[in-house]
Design a protein around this motif. Structure first.
Motif, PDB file in Angstrom:
ATOM      1  N   THR A   1       4.232  -3.867 -10.187  1.00 13.99           N
ATOM      2  CA  THR A   1       5.082  -4.345  -8.657  1.00 13.99           C
ATOM      3  C   THR A   1       5.388  -3.561  -7.638  1.00 13.99           C
ATOM      4  O   THR A   1       4.765  -3.503  -7.010  1.00 13.99           O
ATOM      5  N   LEU A   2       4.735  -2.121  -7.684  1.00 12.97           N
ATOM      6  CA  LEU A   2       5.004  -0.629  -7.107  1.00 12.97           C
ATOM      7  C   LEU A   2       3.620  -0.737  -6.511  1.00 12.97           C
ATOM      8  O   LEU A   2       3.423  -0.506  -4.844  1.00 12.97           O
TER       9      LEU A   2
ATOM     10  N   ARG B   1       6.386  -3.943 -14.459  1.00 17.13           N
ATOM     11  CA  ARG B   1       6.459  -2.420 -13.438  1.00 17.13           C
ATOM     12  C   ARG B   1       5.607  -2.093 -12.708  1.00 17.13           C
ATOM     13  O   ARG B   1       5.692  -1.970 -11.162  1.00 17.13           O
TER      14      ARG B   1
ATOM     15  N   ALA C   1       4.235  -3.343  -4.392  1.00 13.67           N
ATOM     16  CA  ALA C   1       4.647  -3.378  -2.935  1.00 13.67           C
ATOM     17  C   ALA C   1       3.595  -2.207  -1.774  1.00 13.67           C
ATOM     18  O   ALA C   1       4.046  -2.089  -0.997  1.00 13.67           O
ATOM     19  N   ARG C   2       2.805  -1.132  -2.793  1.00 12.04           N
ATOM     20  CA  ARG C   2       1.910  -0.164  -1.821  1.00 12.04           C
ATOM     21  C   ARG C   2       1.426  -1.152  -0.692  1.00 12.04           C
ATOM     22  O   ARG C   2       0.936  -0.459   0.428  1.00 12.04           O
TER      23      ARG C   2
END
Length: 79
Positions: free
Chosen positions: A69-70, A66, A73-74
């Protein structure tokens, strides 16, 4: 809220994480070994065969996924 014991995601910093260049961006990825371990744990979970220790390990790896993923994505959004 359910309290769950997990192996801390930082446990895998030295052995389970790599930075891989994808389309010119440096993204965080699991090593092949950690990815394979995650898949084994997921399969064992589906078969209802996880031990308490494996449940904690799966929780830690899932939390790390998780986080990646964050972060990824940033990185992608800011490029």
């Amino acid at each position: 809220m359910i309290t769950q014991t997990m192996v801390q995601p930082s446990f895998w910093i030295e052995v389970g994480i790599q930075i891989q260049k994808v389309r010119g961006l440096n993204l965080f990825k699991f090593t092949d070994d950690l990815q394979a371990r995650l898949e084994v744990l997921i399969d064992r979970q589906k078969a209802d065969l996880l031990t308490t220790e494996e449940t904690s390990e799966l929780a830690g790896i899932t939390e790390l996924d998780r986080i990646f993923t964050l972060m990824n994505a940033r990185i992608i959004a800011e490029s």
